[in-house]
Design a protein around this motif. Structure first.
Motif, PDB file in Angstrom:
ATOM      1  N   UNK A   5      42.559  46.887  54.980  1.00 51.26           N
ATOM      2  CA  UNK A   5      43.765  46.071  54.875  1.00 51.26           C
ATOM      3  C   UNK A   5      44.890  46.767  54.129  1.00 51.26           C
ATOM      4  N   UNK A   6      44.588  47.907  53.508  1.00 49.69           N
ATOM      5  CA  UNK A   6      45.535  48.681  52.713  1.00 49.69           C
ATOM      6  C   UNK A   6      46.123  47.843  51.574  1.00 49.69           C
ATOM      7  N   UNK A   7      45.233  47.148  50.887  1.00 48.76           N
ATOM      8  CA  UNK A   7      45.598  46.339  49.721  1.00 48.76           C
ATOM      9  C   UNK A   7      44.526  46.529  48.657  1.00 48.76           C
ATOM     10  N   UNK A   8      44.845  46.077  47.467  1.00 47.09           N
ATOM     11  CA  UNK A   8      43.874  46.069  46.385  1.00 47.09           C
ATOM     12  C   UNK A   8      43.768  44.637  45.871  1.00 47.09           C
ATOM     13  N   UNK A   9      42.574  44.090  45.903  1.00 49.87           N
ATOM     14  CA  UNK A   9      42.371  42.731  45.419  1.00 49.87           C
ATOM     15  C   UNK A   9      42.271  42.745  43.897  1.00 49.87           C
ATOM     16  N   UNK A  10      43.088  41.943  43.246  1.00 53.12           N
ATOM     17  CA  UNK A  10      43.045  41.873  41.789  1.00 53.12           C
ATOM     18  C   UNK A  10      41.785  41.150  41.315  1.00 53.12           C
ATOM     19  N   UNK A  34      34.616  49.130  38.570  1.00 46.78           N
ATOM     20  CA  UNK A  34      34.941  50.538  38.797  1.00 46.78           C
ATOM     21  C   UNK A  34      36.071  50.681  39.813  1.00 46.78           C
ATOM     22  N   UNK A  35      36.105  49.752  40.762  1.00 48.81           N
ATOM     23  CA  UNK A  35      37.136  49.758  41.805  1.00 48.81           C
ATOM     24  C   UNK A  35      38.460  49.159  41.319  1.00 48.81           C
ATOM     25  N   UNK A  36      38.467  48.636  40.085  1.00 50.14           N
ATOM     26  CA  UNK A  36      39.681  48.045  39.540  1.00 50.14           C
ATOM     27  C   UNK A  36      39.834  46.557  39.814  1.00 50.14           C
ATOM     28  N   UNK A  37      38.785  45.935  40.333  1.00 45.86           N
ATOM     29  CA  UNK A  37      38.808  44.498  40.607  1.00 45.86           C
ATOM     30  C   UNK A  37      38.320  43.727  39.395  1.00 45.86           C
ATOM     31  N   UNK A  38      38.832  42.535  39.225  1.00 45.87           N
ATOM     32  CA  UNK A  38      38.369  41.636  38.182  1.00 45.87           C
ATOM     33  C   UNK A  38      37.396  40.648  38.821  1.00 45.87           C
ATOM     34  N   UNK A  39      36.112  40.680  38.440  1.00 49.12           N
ATOM     35  CA  UNK A  39      35.155  39.768  39.050  1.00 49.12           C
ATOM     36  C   UNK A  39      35.334  38.330  38.547  1.00 49.12           C
ATOM     37  N   UNK A  40      35.198  37.400  39.459  1.00 49.41           N
ATOM     38  CA  UNK A  40      35.168  35.978  39.112  1.00 49.41           C
ATOM     39  C   UNK A  40      33.892  35.400  39.707  1.00 49.41           C
TER      40      UNK A  40
END
Length: 161
Positions: A5-10, A34-40
Motif C-alpha cells: 500500500x506504500x504506507x506505514x501504519x502507526x 521493530x517495524x515502527x508500529x505501535x501495537x494495540x
C-alpha cells in the motif's frame, strides 16, 4: 501489507483472547515495534468451558478478582514490560455493548467490570509494566459512566459513534 500500500501504519490493532494459559505473541509484538508500529492489543478475557448469560456477572471477571489468573496476568505484564516500548492495551473493551461477551444486564455488572479493570491495572503496575498504555473503549457515550473505571486507571479513551 504496508509495502504493497506504500504506507506505514502507526498503530496495528489485534485481538488476543486469553484463557489463562495462552501465551502472549511476543514475537509478533517485537516485529511490529521493530517495524515502527505501535501495537494495540484487544486483551479479551475468555475462559474455556465457562458458560455465561446476560443476566449474570461475566464469570471470568469473578475469577480474575478472586486471583485465579494472577500468575497469568503477571506473566503477561512482565513480557510487555520487557519490550521496553509503548504498547496499547484495551482490556475487555466495549462492555456496554449487548453483543460483547462481557456485557451483562446484572445490576452490579458495571461495578464488577470497573473493579476487574482496576485489578488488572494494579497487577501490571506491581510488575513495573509502565510502558503499557491503558485504553478504555465504550460502545457508546450513553453507558459511559456505568462502566468507566476512572481517570486513575485509564490513559486513553475511545468510543464507538
Amino acid at each position: 501489507m504496508e509495502d504493497e500500500l506504500q504506507v506505514s501504519f502507526d498503530i496495528v490493532n489485534f485481538s488476543f483472547a486469553w484463557d489463562g494459559n495462552k501465551e502472549l505473541p511476543v514475537d509478533k509484538l517485537e516485529s511490529l515495534l521493530k517495524n515502527g508500529n505501535l501495537p494495540m492489543i484487544n486483551f479479551q478475557p475468555m475462559e474455556t468451558g465457562v458458560e455465561s448469560n446476560k443476566e449474570d456477572i461475566y464469570p471470568v471477571f469473578t475469577h480474575i478478582l478472586e486471583g485465579k489468573f494472577d500468575t497469568y496476568s503477571h506473566d503477561v505484564a512482565v513480557r510487555l514490560r520487557e519490550l521496553n516500548q509503548p504498547v496499547f492495551l484495551s482490556f475487555a473493551g466495549q462492555p456496554d455493548v449487548e453483543e460483547s461477551p462481557w456485557y451483562s444486564e446484572h445490576p452490579e455488572a458495571g461495578e464488577v467490570y470497573k473493579a476487574t479493570w482496576e485489578y488488572m491495572v494494579q497487577r501490571f503496575v506491581e510488575k513495573g509494566a509502565s510502558n503499557v498504555v491503558w485504553l478504555w473503549e465504550a460502545g457508546s457515550a450513553e453507558n459511559f459512566s456505568a462502566y468507566y473505571p476512572g481517570n486513575n486507571y485509564v490513559q486513553w479513551l475511545g468510543v464507538t459513534i
